[in-house]
Design a protein around this motif. Structure first.
Motif, PDB file in Angstrom:
ATOM      1  N   LEU B  34       0.836  -1.196   0.000  1.00 23.90           N
ATOM      2  CA  LEU B  34       0.000   0.000   0.000  1.00 23.90           C
ATOM      3  C   LEU B  34       0.873   1.248   0.000  1.00 23.90           C
ATOM      4  CD1 LEU B  34      -2.886   0.974   0.030  1.00 23.90           C
ATOM      5  CD2 LEU B  34      -2.887   0.843   2.519  1.00 23.90           C
ATOM      6  N   LEU B  35       1.928   1.208   0.817  1.00 20.84           N
ATOM      7  CA  LEU B  35       2.870   2.332   0.835  1.00 20.84           C
ATOM      8  C   LEU B  35       3.503   2.516  -0.541  1.00 20.84           C
ATOM      9  CD1 LEU B  35       4.525   4.543   2.141  1.00 20.84           C
ATOM     10  CD2 LEU B  35       6.114   2.820   2.963  1.00 20.84           C
ATOM     11  N   ALA B  36       3.887   1.395  -1.167  1.00 21.88           N
ATOM     12  CA  ALA B  36       4.490   1.478  -2.500  1.00 21.88           C
ATOM     13  C   ALA B  36       3.524   2.170  -3.456  1.00 21.88           C
ATOM     14  CB  ALA B  36       4.842   0.082  -3.002  1.00 21.88           C
ATOM     15  N   SER B  37       2.247   1.803  -3.358  1.00 29.02           N
ATOM     16  CA  SER B  37       1.241   2.413  -4.215  1.00 29.02           C
ATOM     17  C   SER B  37       1.195   3.941  -4.018  1.00 29.02           C
ATOM     18  CB  SER B  37      -0.118   1.789  -3.907  1.00 29.02           C
ATOM     19  OG  SER B  37      -1.084   2.265  -4.803  1.00 29.02           O
ATOM     20  N   PHE B  38       1.206   4.341  -2.746  1.00 23.96           N
ATOM     21  CA  PHE B  38       1.198   5.783  -2.440  1.00 23.96           C
ATOM     22  C   PHE B  38       2.464   6.466  -2.984  1.00 23.96           C
ATOM     23  CE2 PHE B  38      -1.794   4.856   1.199  1.00 23.96           C
ATOM     24  CZ  PHE B  38      -2.843   5.553   0.642  1.00 23.96           C
ATOM     25  N   LEU B  39       3.600   5.765  -2.869  1.00 20.12           N
ATOM     26  CA  LEU B  39       4.848   6.373  -3.338  1.00 20.12           C
ATOM     27  C   LEU B  39       4.823   6.574  -4.853  1.00 20.12           C
ATOM     28  CD1 LEU B  39       7.604   4.660  -1.145  1.00 20.12           C
ATOM     29  CD2 LEU B  39       6.410   6.822  -0.789  1.00 20.12           C
ATOM     30  N   PHE B  40       4.194   5.621  -5.565  1.00 17.54           N
ATOM     31  CA  PHE B  40       4.078   5.808  -7.018  1.00 17.54           C
ATOM     32  C   PHE B  40       3.179   7.001  -7.326  1.00 17.54           C
ATOM     33  CE2 PHE B  40       5.076   1.114  -7.129  1.00 17.54           C
ATOM     34  CZ  PHE B  40       6.366   1.317  -7.576  1.00 17.54           C
ATOM     35  N   VAL B  41       2.123   7.166  -6.527  1.00 16.27           N
ATOM     36  CA  VAL B  41       1.257   8.342  -6.708  1.00 16.27           C
ATOM     37  C   VAL B  41       2.058   9.619  -6.449  1.00 16.27           C
ATOM     38  CG1 VAL B  41      -0.772   9.556  -5.852  1.00 16.27           C
ATOM     39  CG2 VAL B  41      -0.848   7.085  -6.173  1.00 16.27           C
ATOM     40  N   ALA B  42       2.895   9.573  -5.404  1.00 15.04           N
ATOM     41  CA  ALA B  42       3.754  10.736  -5.132  1.00 15.04           C
ATOM     42  C   ALA B  42       4.648  11.019  -6.331  1.00 15.04           C
ATOM     43  CB  ALA B  42       4.593  10.475  -3.889  1.00 15.04           C
ATOM     44  N   GLY B  43       5.134   9.942  -6.973  1.00 12.89           N
ATOM     45  CA  GLY B  43       5.935  10.094  -8.192  1.00 12.89           C
ATOM     46  C   GLY B  43       5.153  10.813  -9.280  1.00 12.89           C
ATOM     47  N   GLU B  44       3.852  10.461  -9.404  1.00 17.82           N
ATOM     48  CA  GLU B  44       2.981  11.145 -10.374  1.00 17.82           C
ATOM     49  C   GLU B  44       2.969  12.655 -10.110  1.00 17.82           C
ATOM     50  OE1 GLU B  44       2.034   9.725 -12.857  1.00 17.82           O
ATOM     51  OE2 GLU B  44       0.607   8.081 -12.603  1.00 17.82           O
ATOM     52  N   MET B  45       2.854  13.000  -8.820  1.00 19.92           N
ATOM     53  CA  MET B  45       2.799  14.423  -8.482  1.00 19.92           C
ATOM     54  C   MET B  45       4.101  15.121  -8.865  1.00 19.92           C
ATOM     55  SD  MET B  45       0.883  14.396  -4.869  1.00 19.92           S
ATOM     56  CE  MET B  45      -0.757  13.756  -4.678  1.00 19.92           C
ATOM     57  N   LEU B  46       5.211  14.437  -8.637  1.00 19.57           N
ATOM     58  CA  LEU B  46       6.494  15.038  -9.006  1.00 19.57           C
ATOM     59  C   LEU B  46       6.566  15.228 -10.524  1.00 19.57           C
ATOM     60  CD1 LEU B  46       8.929  13.148  -6.614  1.00 19.57           C
ATOM     61  CD2 LEU B  46       8.121  15.503  -6.427  1.00 19.57           C
ATOM     62  N   VAL B  47       6.057  14.233 -11.274  1.00 21.48           N
ATOM     63  CA  VAL B  47       6.053  14.349 -12.722  1.00 21.48           C
ATOM     64  C   VAL B  47       5.210  15.548 -13.148  1.00 21.48           C
ATOM     65  CG1 VAL B  47       5.241  13.251 -14.853  1.00 21.48           C
ATOM     66  CG2 VAL B  47       6.499  11.914 -13.159  1.00 21.48           C
ATOM     67  N   LEU B  48       4.098  15.786 -12.432  1.00 19.76           N
ATOM     68  CA  LEU B  48       3.228  16.917 -12.747  1.00 19.76           C
ATOM     69  C   LEU B  48       3.777  18.234 -12.203  1.00 19.76           C
ATOM     70  CD1 LEU B  48      -0.214  15.218 -12.030  1.00 19.76           C
ATOM     71  CD2 LEU B  48       0.794  15.717 -14.248  1.00 19.76           C
ATOM     72  N   GLU B  49       5.010  18.203 -11.683  1.00 17.47           N
ATOM     73  CA  GLU B  49       5.694  19.366 -11.136  1.00 17.47           C
ATOM     74  C   GLU B  49       5.011  19.935  -9.910  1.00 17.47           C
ATOM     75  OE1 GLU B  49       6.995  22.283 -13.884  1.00 17.47           O
ATOM     76  OE2 GLU B  49       7.862  20.798 -15.234  1.00 17.47           O
ATOM     77  N   LEU B  50       4.265  19.063  -9.202  1.00 15.83           N
ATOM     78  CA  LEU B  50       3.731  19.464  -7.905  1.00 15.83           C
ATOM     79  C   LEU B  50       4.745  18.989  -6.872  1.00 15.83           C
ATOM     80  CD1 LEU B  50       0.035  18.425  -8.522  1.00 15.83           C
ATOM     81  CD2 LEU B  50       0.944  20.744  -8.393  1.00 15.83           C
ATOM     82  N   HIS B  51       5.918  19.652  -6.838  1.00 16.75           N
ATOM     83  CA  HIS B  51       7.034  19.140  -6.039  1.00 16.75           C
ATOM     84  C   HIS B  51       6.679  19.023  -4.567  1.00 16.75           C
ATOM     85  CE1 HIS B  51       9.145  20.973  -9.579  1.00 16.75           C
ATOM     86  NE2 HIS B  51       9.585  19.724  -9.576  1.00 16.75           N
ATOM     87  N   TYR B  52       6.043  20.067  -4.056  1.00 15.82           N
ATOM     88  CA  TYR B  52       5.780  20.092  -2.624  1.00 15.82           C
ATOM     89  C   TYR B  52       4.815  18.977  -2.239  1.00 15.82           C
ATOM     90  CZ  TYR B  52       4.536  21.712   1.996  1.00 15.82           C
ATOM     91  OH  TYR B  52       4.332  21.771   3.348  1.00 15.82           O
ATOM     92  N   LEU B  53       3.716  18.877  -3.009  1.00 14.31           N
ATOM     93  CA  LEU B  53       2.733  17.839  -2.687  1.00 14.31           C
ATOM     94  C   LEU B  53       3.341  16.445  -2.840  1.00 14.31           C
ATOM     95  CD1 LEU B  53      -0.574  19.239  -4.203  1.00 14.31           C
ATOM     96  CD2 LEU B  53       0.136  19.110  -1.810  1.00 14.31           C
TER      97      LEU B  53
END
Lengths: 324, 191, 309
Positions: B34-53
């Motif tokens: 589940l954590l891995a899943s969240f971390l991949f979502v966090a990766g999505e945010m970084l790709v979208l240049e939402l660095h802070y989020l």
């Protein structure tokens, strides 16, 4: 010389040792500690980090069984040796690196693991039913009294039940700490172990050095001044105070911090003979009560603060003392 | 170009590890998938240049999942690792609920008329986020903050009504127990 | 200050961080040797290399029904987390990536250890190793919040989460000088993250090495290396955050950075000469002393920033 063999050569110049010590075999144990300290070797905390299993003194059947289980857990290459007395220690250890280097795989029994017990359930402090795990502490554990096994039932980090078992006491077991010099050295040994459990390794090592100097016939005054300095630092350390104050107060002995200060003060005053302390059987009797409700690290500190010498149990083991 | 590839790879990984949560037979593995899943979502945010989020998601989710693992395993008889265990209970009900929720969320995502981007891409998304929180979303943040704080204080008070160690460790209502050593358990006041 | 990073920085990062970690391990070995009454010879300085050779030629053992996958994720993950945490740390003026939220990034990577250390402890399926994993989490609950607030003080003063901007804001005065409490709490936090010195109960001798209890061979090597790398990463990040980055007279900026990093790291390693802190004490101190102290520090920084306009 190719790379692998060069690597192997370097690898085993300073092996890590795992000790299985019989009660009363303090002489060879001290010789061992001294050798490792002077040569930069280490005593391993567990089988996983040991190159050699060293059996010290005469192991009875239960202790041999413990050694057997540990031996199978040692990662290879590994060497097993047993030492009866302090005379042969240096020689036997000096040969160890070469023995490890020339080790070749044999048809040993492959990894066999003792199956850890499953957690059970029991009512906890709030009347809920929560997991209980039975964990044996000792007989092979860093800074732990030789021949003692304290079986505890843990609920989370809290001890709910404890039981003392004694291993390795035979008809030939004799206490080592007799006479005035050795009594003083015993205090330093106990202090070294308590400081070791408290994680103050530098100070623990200092106690060991002074202990060995005392046993080697070092001049009393020098050691006394050194111990005096050390005692002051120990007394004044706020971190150590926060760790030890109020732990397991016993009538006449004070809490763990006072016991430690008293040991060092006795050596500094060079007068230990007058204070014998309660017999070990009595301390073992109250131990399960004292550790009840304690957190695991506190249990370790309490046991170290009682300076238990199992070899002082005069009659041979009859299945251990049990108390709950 | 690489953003599109990264987006899809991360999306597939996030969903795959989300599904794997229910396919493994150990509490610990389920939690950390589940954590891995969240971390991949966090990766999505970084790709979208939402660095802070993105960084914040890594930070919060890791701490949260670690604490959750502790609680889950603390309350389980057999936290798996020793014995395999099923991660799915009440299969039919769970299936109905999850399908319904999935359909609703997907429908919402597809049907809702998303507003067109009016302003240009912000030069600093973090700054914009801070402004939003400290201006028009201030009330929401205050209410949520006070609510969380009250919960924390209340939980702490409940947990520390008495000490944990020493005599407080004794079972409050010693009851006959099938546990082999139950007769050894101390009553609170016997010392 | 920080230019767009050239590709070679990706290769330099593991070398520099690895070098710092090796320095920490060597210093630790020498301190042990001196405490044991031996002389600080070259062999003692090289001891970590020899110890690594020892672990490399030894068998890797697991325990009964260990969760090998989770354990390996935990062990290897710490090395990765330490390297990633150092991505925004500049050497001189150059970082691998001067991320717009560099400070939060470091925080996020450092907090990965909550999961990784626990996984290493859990995966061993042995009581002491599990106790070690739990001890780490218990300590983390005590130091993490003060650490987070300590991390907010420099960005507050520099008006940016970008590490490059934080270094630039210290051209006149280092942040360590006018926010010393935040610096101190930061260092305590890093000691906790690397479970080092007084905060090393997760790997202490009283539980037979805790998380490290069942680690052997290469597994042990990678885990211990990860721990030193994390300590080094924390020490290195203190330099741009509080000690003016590469600023200094005469010497080139990268050398100043390196010297300051090594100095902070040496102080952290030296902390091993103190005894341990019990988890319950750390919890009280963390919440009743460190947290108010660091909040007060952030308040002071905030007021100063406002007055400056």
């Amino acid at each position: 010389m190719d790379l692998i063999s060069a690597l192997r050569r370097a690898a085993f110049t300073r092996p890590n040792l795992l000790l299985v010590v019989a009660p009363g075999a303090t002489g060879p144990r001290l010789a061992m500690e001294r050798f490792t300290r002077e040569h930069g070797w280490s005593l391993a905390d567990t089988a996983a980090d040991a190159d050699a299993l060293v059996e010290i003194g005469e192991l009875d059947e239960p202790l041999t069984a413990v050694a057997e289980v540990l031996w199978r857990q040692l990662p290879r290459p590994a060497v097993r040796l047993s030492l009866g007395d302090e005379v042969g220690v240096g020689e036997a250890l000096a040969r160890l690196p070469e023995r490890l280097r020339s080790w070749r795989p044999t048809d040993e029994p492959s990894e066999e693991w003792p199956e850890p017990p499953m957690a059970d359930r029991a009512p906890d402090r709030d009347g809920l039913r929560l997991d209980v795990l039975r964990v044996p502490l000792g007989p092979v554990l860093p800074y732990w009294p030789a021949g003692l096994r304290l079986v505890v039932d843990m609920q989370g980090d809290v001890v709910q039940f404890a039981e003392v078992e004694l291993l390795g006491v035979t008809g030939r077991t004799r206490p080592y700490w007799t006479g005035e010099t050795r009594s003083a050295a015993r205090r330093l040994d106990a202090a070294a172990r308590l400081l070791g459990v408290a994680g103050w390794t530098a100070m623990s090592t200092r106690c060991q050095i002074l202990r060995d100097r005392l046993l080697a016939g070092g001049t009393g005054t020098f050691v006394a001044t050194e111990v005096d300095r050390l005692a002051r630092r120990v007394r004044r350390s706020p971190l150590l105070g926060a760790m030890l104050r109020g732990l397991a107060p016993l009538p006449g002995l004070g809490d763990a911090h006072e016991r430690l200060s008293n040991w060092l003060a006795e050596v500094a005053r060079a007068s230990t003979a007058d204070e014998a302390g309660p017999p070990v059987a009595e301390l073992l009797n109250v131990l399960p009560d004292v550790v009840f409700g304690a957190e695991l690290s506190v249990v370790r500190l309490i046991v170290a603060s009682l300076d238990l010498d199992i070899a002082e149990i005069t009659e041979p083991s009859h299945g251990g003392i049990s108390h709950g | 170009m690489w953003e599109v590839i990264a987006f899809w790879v991360l999306a597939v990984l996030a969903v795959a590890s989300g599904i794997a949560v229910f396919r493994v037979d150990s509490m610990a593995r389920a939690t950390f998938l589940l954590l891995a899943s969240f971390l991949f979502v966090a990766g999505e945010m970084l790709v979208l240049e939402l660095h802070y989020l993105g960084a914040l998601t890594v930070l919060m989710m890791t701490a949260e999942m670690a604490i959750m693992a502790v609680f889950m395993i603390m309350f389980m008889m057999n936290p798996a690792g020793l014995e395999p265990m099923e991660m799915v209970h009440n299969k039919r009900g769970a299936l109905v609920i999850s399908v319904a929720v999935f359909v609703a969320l997907t429908a919402a995502a597809l049907v809702v008329p998303w507003p067109e981007r009016a302003a240009p891409h912000p030069s600093d998304a973090t700054h914009q986020l801070g402004e939003a929180i400290m201006r028009d979303k201030m009330l929401v943040m205050m209410v949520v903050g006070v609510g969380l704080f009250a919960t924390m204080v209340a939980a702490t008070l409940l947990a520390t009504a008495r000490g944990r160690y020493g005599e407080h460790a004794a079972p409050s209502r010693p009851e006959p127990s099938p546990h082999a050593h139950a007769h050894h358990h101390h009553a609170g006041g016997d010392r | 200050m920080a230019e767009p990073a050239p590709m070679w920085t990706v290769l330099v990062l593991p070398i520099v961080l690895g070098g710092l970690a090796l320095f920490a391990a060597s210093l630790n070995g020498v301190l042990t040797a001196v405490a044991s009454g031996r002389r600080a010879t070259l062999a003692e300085w090289a001891e970590p290399l020899r110890a690594s050779a020892r672990l490399l030629v030894r068998q890797r053992r697991t325990t009964f029904r260990a969760d090998v996958v989770l354990r390996r994720v935990g062990i290897a993950g710490i090395v990765v987390a330490a390297l990633l945490a150092s991505v925004p740390t500049p050497l001189g003026g150059v970082a691998v990536a001067d991320l717009p939220v560099g400070v939060v990034w470091f925080n996020a990577m450092e907090i990965l250890l909550w999961a990784l250390v626990w996984l290493t402890g859990w995966g061993g399926n042995s009581a002491f190793s599990l106790v070690g994993g739990y001890r780490f989490l218990a300590q983390a609950l005590a130091y993490e919040l003060p650490l987070m607030f300590a991390l907010t003080a420099p960005p507050l003063a520099a008006d940016s989460l970008r590490v490059g901007a934080i270094v630039q804001a210290q051209q006149d005065v280092w942040f360590a000088l006018w926010m010393p409490l935040a610096f101190l709490v930061y260092l305590i936090g890093i000691v906790g993250v690397a479970f080092w010195g007084p905060l090393s109960p997760p790997a202490a001798a009283d539980v037979a090495g805790g998380v490290t209890a069942e680690l052997s061979g290469a597994d042990r090597l990678v885990f211990l290396a990860g721990r030193y790398l994390m300590l080094a990463a924390g020490a290195a990040f203190a330099v741009p955050l509080f000690l003016g980055g590469g600023q200094g007279p005469l010497l080139p900026a990268w050398l100043w950075s390196l010297l300051k990093m090594a100095a902070v790291l040496a102080v952290l390693v030296w902390l091993r000469r103190f005894s341990l802190v019990r988890a319950e004490r750390l919890m009280s101190w963390g919440w009743l002393v460190l947290l108010p102290v660091v909040l007060l520090q952030v308040l002071v920084v905030g007021v100063v920033v406002l007055l400056r306009g």
